[in-house]
Design a protein around this motif. Structure first.
Motif, PDB file in Angstrom:
ATOM      1  N   LYS A 173       0.820  -1.213   0.000  1.00 50.46           N
ATOM      2  CA  LYS A 173       0.000   0.000   0.000  1.00 50.46           C
ATOM      3  C   LYS A 173       0.850   1.258   0.000  1.00 50.46           C
ATOM      4  CE  LYS A 173      -3.756  -2.385   2.227  1.00 50.46           C
ATOM      5  NZ  LYS A 173      -4.475  -2.624   3.441  1.00 50.46           N
ATOM      6  N   PRO A 232       2.951   4.356  -1.406  1.00 52.49           N
ATOM      7  CA  PRO A 232       2.736   5.146  -2.629  1.00 52.49           C
ATOM      8  C   PRO A 232       3.755   4.854  -3.727  1.00 52.49           C
ATOM      9  CG  PRO A 232       3.111   6.578  -0.728  1.00 52.49           C
ATOM     10  CD  PRO A 232       3.157   5.179  -0.242  1.00 52.49           C
ATOM     11  N   GLN A 239       2.162   2.271  -6.234  1.00 46.39           N
ATOM     12  CA  GLN A 239       0.865   2.512  -6.845  1.00 46.39           C
ATOM     13  C   GLN A 239       1.006   2.540  -8.368  1.00 46.39           C
ATOM     14  OE1 GLN A 239      -0.705   6.056  -5.119  1.00 46.39           O
ATOM     15  NE2 GLN A 239      -1.287   5.037  -3.236  1.00 46.39           N
TER      16      GLN A 239
END
Length: 64
Positions: free
Chosen positions: A19, A21, A24
């Protein structure tokens, strides 16, 4: 009883990196082609400069 949820995930701490960043999809896609934006701008400027230079130095075609 404690105030923790009854069915908590024992692997949550180990999966927390997913999770982040950094991983992503938007970040991965943006960093997949570093310098692509600068290259597009440079190529566009080159094409415009070449068209301007070519249009100002047109050779007159001679008919035989």
């Amino acid at each position: 009883m404690s105030n923790l949820p009854l069915y908590r995930d024992p692997w949550a701490k180990l999966d927390a990196w997913r999770k982040s960043p950094v991983f992503q999809k938007t970040t991965v896609l943006r960093n997949m082609f570093p310098g692509f934006g600068i290259a597009v701008v440079a190529f566009t400027a080159y094409v415009i400069a070449d068209n301007v230079y070519s249009s100002s130095h047109k050779k007159v075609e001679e008919h035989h």
